[in-house]
Design a protein around this motif. Structure first.
Motif, PDB file in Angstrom:
ATOM      1  N   UNK A  19     -22.991 -47.700   7.433  1.00 55.49           N
ATOM      2  CA  UNK A  19     -23.580 -46.341   7.268  1.00 55.49           C
ATOM      3  C   UNK A  19     -22.903 -45.650   6.437  1.00 55.49           C
ATOM      4  N   UNK A  20     -22.002 -45.844   5.752  1.00 57.27           N
ATOM      5  CA  UNK A  20     -21.187 -44.875   4.743  1.00 57.27           C
ATOM      6  C   UNK A  20     -20.948 -43.499   5.336  1.00 57.27           C
ATOM      7  N   UNK A  53     -40.306 -35.088   7.054  1.00 57.17           N
ATOM      8  CA  UNK A  53     -38.971 -35.145   7.304  1.00 57.17           C
ATOM      9  C   UNK A  53     -38.200 -35.935   6.381  1.00 57.17           C
ATOM     10  N   UNK A  54     -37.230 -35.190   5.737  1.00 54.00           N
ATOM     11  CA  UNK A  54     -36.368 -35.959   4.827  1.00 54.00           C
ATOM     12  C   UNK A  54     -35.819 -37.201   5.219  1.00 54.00           C
ATOM     13  N   UNK A  55     -35.991 -38.135   4.389  1.00 54.87           N
ATOM     14  CA  UNK A  55     -35.333 -39.575   4.623  1.00 54.87           C
ATOM     15  C   UNK A  55     -33.780 -39.568   4.405  1.00 54.87           C
ATOM     16  N   UNK A  56     -33.114 -39.780   5.509  1.00 56.65           N
ATOM     17  CA  UNK A  56     -31.634 -39.495   5.100  1.00 56.65           C
ATOM     18  C   UNK A  56     -31.069 -40.902   4.637  1.00 56.65           C
ATOM     19  N   UNK A  57     -31.686 -41.913   4.859  1.00 54.78           N
ATOM     20  CA  UNK A  57     -31.253 -42.911   3.925  1.00 54.78           C
ATOM     21  C   UNK A  57     -31.266 -42.964   2.724  1.00 54.78           C
ATOM     22  N   UNK A  58     -32.359 -42.363   1.928  1.00 50.65           N
ATOM     23  CA  UNK A  58     -32.545 -42.207   0.589  1.00 50.65           C
ATOM     24  C   UNK A  58     -31.617 -41.376   0.031  1.00 50.65           C
ATOM     25  N   UNK A  78     -28.675 -40.330   1.135  1.00 50.34           N
ATOM     26  CA  UNK A  78     -27.534 -40.844   1.140  1.00 50.34           C
ATOM     27  C   UNK A  78     -27.237 -42.038   0.273  1.00 50.34           C
ATOM     28  N   UNK A  79     -28.231 -42.816   0.063  1.00 50.76           N
ATOM     29  CA  UNK A  79     -28.224 -43.691  -0.906  1.00 50.76           C
ATOM     30  C   UNK A  79     -27.972 -43.246  -2.160  1.00 50.76           C
ATOM     31  N   UNK A 133     -44.721 -42.580   7.221  1.00 46.56           N
ATOM     32  CA  UNK A 133     -44.198 -41.183   7.269  1.00 46.56           C
ATOM     33  C   UNK A 133     -44.361 -40.703   5.801  1.00 46.56           C
ATOM     34  N   UNK A 134     -44.819 -39.285   5.867  1.00 49.23           N
ATOM     35  CA  UNK A 134     -44.736 -38.653   4.678  1.00 49.23           C
ATOM     36  C   UNK A 134     -43.477 -38.364   3.754  1.00 49.23           C
TER      37      UNK A 134
END
Lengths: 336, 336
Positions: free
Chosen positions: A117-118, A49-54, A56-57, A4-5
């Motif tokens: 998942x915080x 699409x924004x990577x929510x994991x990153x 959030x981290x 993914x981009x």
DNA sequence: TCGACACAATGAAACGATTCAACTCGAGAG
DNA sequence: CTCTCGAGTTGAATCGTTTCATTGTGTCGA
């Protein structure tokens, strides 16, 4: 598509730095409109699409909240959940739902999932005593709101309905109709809501000399569980059966109706009066329209989200407990 | 508590390297038992909980899947969801639930949320034509399974029930009971399931000379929507009303029953026969026990998860479409 | 005694976003 | 012409985990 981009790909495509792309996403005013347009074009082109994991981290916390309900199949809880989802959406947040099905193991599983998942917080209708587990989650930074359960010593915010009052009103209603041999139909005895409704019922019975309260146990708090109780009642020798039933929720009551009214034997309300709890949509359309105790499901869901958002402030106020009062809805199953 | 404990804190506490802590968590056999015990003790002491965002960031994908249902308050969908959750749990995965409430905007919101979270995949009962949006999600690496909807040109796996067959069986049953002026009660006309059930109904009517099919529209596919349709029917001049109703789901049918049977006017099944769809638990305990078309909800949920897991393999097989056949359940509302 | 080998443990690199101090570049003031 | 200022932009550091090439250690056979 191999990968993914990422924001870096977008930056390359648009010929800007990654920081600029981030600014376009989060603080559009900081960026000149020409650059912004170029970045947005790159985003569209790459389908970024924004990577929510990153995110959030880096941010340390998610924007979504988790909700754990006791029984997603119970219309009462689905109303609560739905109202919560809507309230969260209005506040720019989101709710994801887990169904514990009254199973402490599954409940624990969801708590851990949300903790890993915080999540911003947890809205939970606890199965039993999970305060230790929840305290751990809170220590990890999750905000906790107890839903449909009284607060545990003001440690957490909570939104509840006065179940003892509801139980009292329900049985009082049966006594007022002249019934004396009352039975309470509960399921899982460890469930706080059920305990409190029973306590209210006892109080009402104690006020009327000669009235008795029997406690029947259903396999679980579902239509099927109620059907089982009804089957048992039909097998009793005549005269030994109670003349009124207070069911811990409407699903149980509907199951009892299924068993009694359809398979014959005892008549409702002539032989046995019946009142449920929750006033779900189906209560009014039962074989015998079911009297019930109405709880403000939407209000509960909405309030739960508000209490949680309140706690996410920088300087959160002290936890609050909101208690609503339930309301009697009298229908044919108690002679109306 | 200022900050939740990280793997690094655990490593310090236990006097080992971070990689070792990671190994304890993921590959316990690679670590000697003494070290493992020391690390586990440190984890317990610090109350460490793995940060899933970081893990996911590294791994590239989450282990949980998202499910989007049309109506969490409909017992049919809650059964499907529950079965899916259980199947996922057995496979060491988890399902988080979003409720679109038939609203394309909320549906889109959840799709985007799941995409940002880089979920393993999405189980979705689409509101309408969202295949473009889903294709984008798939391009981003999410596995898509359509639930209770036919596959869109074999692009995605899907699990569905033959709605046209169900509609045919339902109306055939009404015709066999001698009814001729049939009405179909649907809601949102864009919903594929409803369209297909109507198509099946038309086919059955076409086979019997003299039979007619009228289409009534409910405000939505809920008990309330059905009540509205019932109210309209009661206001019709006698003789112009249909003599049989096929409702697109049981909620509608129960609403109709509420309106007709309780408020008086038309009798079920004498004046008007009634059949619903889904065979939810409440159908059997309605004022007039409701005939219905049973769908294997648990099987659908379980199969959906299986299809998704199938796609997560390294060399995923071609998407599959599973179609179940619905089943007639005849009760009093059609004269049984 | 030495080398070969397996087993444990190490620690730096990577994932993708956000943050923020530092830098660039014009415009306007002096 | 130089200086200041601020808007716009840059890119390195950071978050917490997993991965994997590398290092260390002890055992065994020759």
């Amino acid at each position: 598509m191999v990968r993914a981009a990422s924001i870096k790909d977008v930056a390359n495509q648009a010929g800007v730095a990654v920081g600029t792309v981030s600014n376009v996403l989060n603080y559009p005013d900081r960026v000149s409109s020409t650059t912004r347009d170029r970045v947005l074009a790159a985003i569209a082109e790459l389908g970024f699409v924004r990577n929510d994991a990153a995110r959030q981290l880096r941010a340390g916390r998610s924007r979504t909240m988790g909700m754990i309900v006791l029984d997603a199949g119970n219309p009462f809880f689905s109303s609560v959940a739905r109202a919560a989802e809507e309230a969260a959406a209005r506040a720019g947040s989101a709710v994801l739902l887990g169904n514990s099905s009254h199973d402490p193991r599954r409940e624990r599983h969801y708590i851990e999932l949300f903790e890993e998942q915080r999540m911003q917080g947890i809205l939970i209708s606890p199965t039993g005593d999970v305060s230790a587990r929840l305290a751990a989650a809170e220590a990890a930074g999750l905000k906790i709101v107890l839903v449909d359960a009284p607060s545990d010593g003001q440690r957490f915010s909570s939104v509840a309905v006065d179940n003892a009052a509801g139980g009292y009103v329900a049985v009082r209603h049966l006594l007022d109709a002249g019934r004396r041999r009352i039975a309470f139909v509960g399921g899982n005895a460890t469930l706080r809501q059920v305990q409190d409704r029973l306590a209210g019922a006892r109080r009402a019975v104690a006020e009327v000399p000669g009235a008795t309260l029997e406690v029947l146990t259903a396999a679980d708090l579902t239509v099927l569980g109620g059907r089982g109780v009804g089957d048992d009642l039909r097998r009793r020798t005549p005269g030994t059966a109670p003349d009124a039933l207070f069911c811990a929720n409407d699903l149980l009551a509907l199951g009892v109706i299924q068993s009694l009214a359809m398979l014959g034997g005892l008549r409702i309300p002539e032989d046995i009066a019946l009142i449920g709890y929750d006033d779900i949509d189906f209560a009014a359309s039962a074989v015998v329209p079911l009297s019930s105790i109405r709880q403000p499901a939407e209000l509960i869901g909405r309030t739960a989200v508000e209490l949680l958002l309140e706690q996410t402030a920088d300087e959160p106020p002290a936890p609050r407990s909101v208690v609503f009062t339930p309301e009697l809805v009298a229908r044919a199953s108690t002679g109306h």
